[in-house]
Every structure is written in structure tokens, then in C-alpha cells.
Design an enzyme around this catalytic site. Structure first.
Site, PDB file in Angstrom:
ATOM      1  N   ALA A 168       1.853 -20.625  26.459  1.00  0.00           N
ATOM      2  CA  ALA A 168       2.077 -19.357  25.311  1.00  0.00           C
ATOM      3  C   ALA A 168       3.648 -18.897  25.738  1.00  0.00           C
ATOM      4  CB  ALA A 168       0.987 -18.287  25.701  1.00  0.00           C
ATOM      5  N   ASP A 169       4.003 -18.747  26.927  1.00  0.00           N
ATOM      6  CA  ASP A 169       5.234 -18.393  27.168  1.00  0.00           C
ATOM      7  C   ASP A 169       6.324 -19.367  26.611  1.00  0.00           C
ATOM      8  OD1 ASP A 169       5.232 -15.879  28.581  1.00  0.00           O
ATOM      9  OD2 ASP A 169       4.696 -16.937  30.470  1.00  0.00           O
ATOM     10  N   LEU A 170       5.899 -20.730  26.984  1.00  0.00           N
ATOM     11  CA  LEU A 170       6.991 -21.755  26.631  1.00  0.00           C
ATOM     12  C   LEU A 170       6.953 -21.885  25.109  1.00  0.00           C
ATOM     13  CD1 LEU A 170       6.046 -24.265  29.252  1.00  0.00           C
ATOM     14  CD2 LEU A 170       8.080 -22.816  29.345  1.00  0.00           C
ATOM     15  N   GLY A 173       8.741 -19.066  23.423  1.00  0.00           N
ATOM     16  CA  GLY A 173      10.258 -19.059  23.532  1.00  0.00           C
ATOM     17  C   GLY A 173      11.020 -19.940  22.536  1.00  0.00           C
TER      18      GLY A 173
END
Length: 390
Positions: A168-170, A173
Site C-alpha cells: 500500500a505504501d509503495l 507513492g
């Protein structure tokens, strides 16, 4: 400082990010040559608990290469004034504060676009800039769970399972970086900047892809399927004499090739496996039969034989084995700088490729250089340092 690429070299980016989603966005711009200025609090003033490991650790190093570093106390009016001077000459600002923080500091889109109407301002949050969950702290695993991913990951009957990377972070971004590039392209026509927003939750929902469309269009709620593909059978993990391999026999023609290569042509006339639906309904029985065949030989032999027969097949590597693969080495995604190996970009441009040309900056390494470019005198810089503004 050398330029990583000429592709984005004309753009200046102010990096106010931390942890992972924000730095992932900025890395996409830095690796393609943007002049990225990483803004951090002066030493001793950042009371937040660091995440992502130590500054000299592999995680921080891989996220923050190809940048210059500036320290700036954004809790002081003088620090905000310096940031606004920087924003007046910048093309992009990227931040991933909780939504209320930038407004409290006076560095939100409205405040910075007032000094530079051409500014592209990218915000990455946990759940969105507004709405009932906007004030909640965002974290990758929370987004994985809330966004449905953990419900379809793992073996049936063993409870939910997180994915082994902060997906989810990647993705948040990377999507934010895509939004920045779209906004920069649009600015060429309009001459105006805009506010770009992404969130961990939006990114995770988007990455559900066909599993999401199954629900939205057909009302199907996907269950866990373990290593089996949810809709294309047989596709999954199969036991060999010395380990496991992946086989993806999608479509009837590849299914026929698989059965023939395994010496099991009788399966082709077996009503349990005659159609894609039949194979899906009898997937457990088919798994047992395929395992009984593949366990008679080693992984390398099956990988060779199945690929030669036109059946997609491959090893299940540990990370060190993945980087040792001849094709991975050929692609050159592990890039070395001064004896340090980084994960390079997965995109190749033939005229303006990305490169890794500098290690992450030390805290405030380029503060004097950047402030001098803004017109500060040495005395003014020293005064700001004494006052803990920089």
C-alpha cells in the site's frame, strides 16, 4: 552533484516526506534527474520516532539516493518563510504529513501556491485528505486489511495474511509520482499548478484490480485461494523432488501441453478436468495428481521441460536467489555505486535512462549550498544556524 538523468533535470522538487510512501514517490523523480531537496528538521529538533531503520541502513539508503539535503525548522515562522522562498522557485512539493499538520504549519497547498501558482503540490495520506477517517494515522498493514487485500491472501482456513512487502505504501507513492508527472504535463498547456492527492487506502483498493471488479460488476466476494490462482486452474505451487515450482497453465491449449509433458494425457478426457470450470471445481484433486507427477523429478528439470513445451513455469526463489538469476543479472536492476548496491528503476528509457549517482545526503549536507542559491549571505546562514532555524 552529478545528475541522475536529463529526463527531469529541469524540475526542482522539495521533499518534505518521511517513512516510505512519500520517499517512494520522490525517488521516482530523483532517479530521473529532478533536483530534489530533502528537507528535514535540524539535529535535535525532530522528536518523532524514526521509522525505516537507521540513516545508514539499507532501507533509508535505498529510498533517499540522488537527493540534496537541507535542514529547516518548519515549526518556526522563519523556517516557513525560507520554505516559501524555496517554493517560489520550485516545480513540485511532496509531503506525507497527517492531513492537519501541513495546515497547522502553514505550508499547505493554498499557502505555497499563493507564492507560486505553477507549483505542483503532492500529498500522500493514509485514508485521504478529508472524510470520516482522514484524521487517523495511516500504516501500510492497516491499509492492507481495510482495503481487502489480507482477506484474499494466505491459505484458506488459516486467517488473514499480510503481503510480504509494504504494497500500500509503495503503490501510493508510485501513483503520487504518476500524478505529479501528469500535472507537470498539464501545466505545459495551462501554466497552472494543482494539488495532487493519493492515499494508502485508495492505492490498495485500486491494486485489488480484477478482484475488485469481480465484486463491483458481478457481486462476487473473492475468498482466500492460497497459492492457487483464484480463476485460472491449474496455476499455483507444485512440489518437486527437491522443492517447489510455479506452474501457470492458463487456457485450454496450455493445459493440454501440461498434461502431455507430465505424461498424463488421460487427464484430457477426464470429465473432472475437461473444462476450465471443471478444473476449478476439482482443483484440490488436480493439485494432488500434478504433485504426484512433479515430485518424481527435480525443480530445474521440470522448469526446463515445461518451458520448452510452452508451459509457463519458474522457480520459487529466495531474494538472494532472485538476484542471482541470469535474467535478473542481465537486466541490471541491481546497480552499484562506490561498492554499495541499490535497487534500480524497473523502467528503461533508451536516450535518458535513470541512474544512481549519489548516496543519500547526510543530515543538512547541502544546507549552505541551497541557501546560497536562494541569495542568503554567509552571515545570514550562520545566524539561522545559531537560531536553530537550519
Amino acid at each position: 552533484m552529478p545528475t541522475a538523468s536529463s529526463a527531469l533535470a529541469r524540475f526542482k522538487v522539495l521533499d518534505l516526506t518521511r517513512v516510505r510512501a512519500g520517499p517512494t514517490c520522490v525517488r521516482q523523480l530523483a532517479d530521473w534527474g529532478a533536483d530534489v531537496i530533502k528537507v528535514e528538521m535540524p539535529e535535535g529538533l525532530d522528536t518523532g520516532e524514526p521509522m525505516g531503520g537507521p540513516r545508514d541502513g539499507p532501507d533509508f539508503q535505498n529510498l533517499h539516493r540522488n537527493k540534496r539535503g537541507l535542514t529547516l525548522n518548519l515549526k518556526a515562522p522563519e523556517g516557513v518563510a525560507i520554505l516559501k522562498r524555496l517554493a517560489a522557485t520550485a516545480d513540485v512539493v511532496v509531503e506525507n504529513f497527517r492531513p492537519d499538520v501541513k495546515h497547522r504549519l502553514g505550508i499547505d497547498y493554498e499557502a505555497l501556491s499563493a507564492v507560486n501558482p505553477r507549483l505542483i503540490y503532492a500529498s500522500i495520506s493514509g485514508f485521504g485528505e478529508d472524510g470520516p477517517y482522514a484524521a487517523r494515522p495511516g500504516f501500510d498493514q492497516i491499509a492492507q486489511g481495510m482495503g481487502g487485500l489480507m482477506s484474499i491472501t494466505g491459505e484458506p482456513g488459516h486467517g488473514p495474511m499480510r503481503v510480504g512487502i509494504p504494497i500500500a505504501d509503495l503503490c501510493a507513492g508510485i501513483f503520487a509520482a504518476q500524478g505529479v508527472l501528469v500535472a507537470l504535463l498539464e501545466r505545459e498547456a495551462s501554466g497552472k499548478g494543482q494539488w495532487v492527492r493519493s492515499s494508502l487506502l485508495q492505492a490498495q483498493i485500486f491494486m485489488l484490480d480484477f478482484q475488485a471488479s469481480r465484486w463491483l460488476m458481478k457481486g462476487e466476494v473473492a475468498p482466500q485461494a492460497g497459492n492457487n490462482h483464484p480463476t485460472s486452474i491449474p496455476t499455483g505451487v507444485f512440489r518437486t523432488r527437491d522443492g517447489y515450482i510455479n506452474i501457470a497453465a492458463a487456457g485450454h491449449h496450455i493445459w493440454e501441453r501440461l498434461a502431455k509433458t507430465l505424461g498424463a494425457e488421460a487427464w484430457l478426457s477426464d470429465p473432472r478436468f475437461a473444462t476450465a470450470k471443471a478444473r476449478s471445481d476439482n482443483r484440490d484433486a488436480l493439485q494432488v495428481l500434478i504433485d504426484a507427477c512433479t515430485v518424481t523429478d527435480d525443480s530445474a528439470s521440470w522448469i526446463t521441460r515445461l518451458n520448452e513445451a510452452g508451459v509457463p513455469c519458474g522457480p520459487i526463489n529466495s531474494i538472494d536467489q532472485a538476484f542471482a538469476e541470469p535474467q535478473v543479472r542481465h537486466l541490471g536492476i541491481a546497480q552499484e555505486l562506490d561498492g554499495v548496491r541499490y535497487v534500480g528503476q524497473p523502467i528503461v528509457l533508451d536516450r535518458t535512462p535513470a541512474a544512481i549517482v549519489s548516496h543519500p545526503p547526510a543530515l543538512g549536507q547541502h544546507t549552505d549550498e541551497i541557501l546560497t542559491e536562494l541569495g542568503f549571505t554567509p552571515d545570514e546562514i550562520e545566524q539561522a544556524r545559531t537560531a536553530k532555524i537550519v
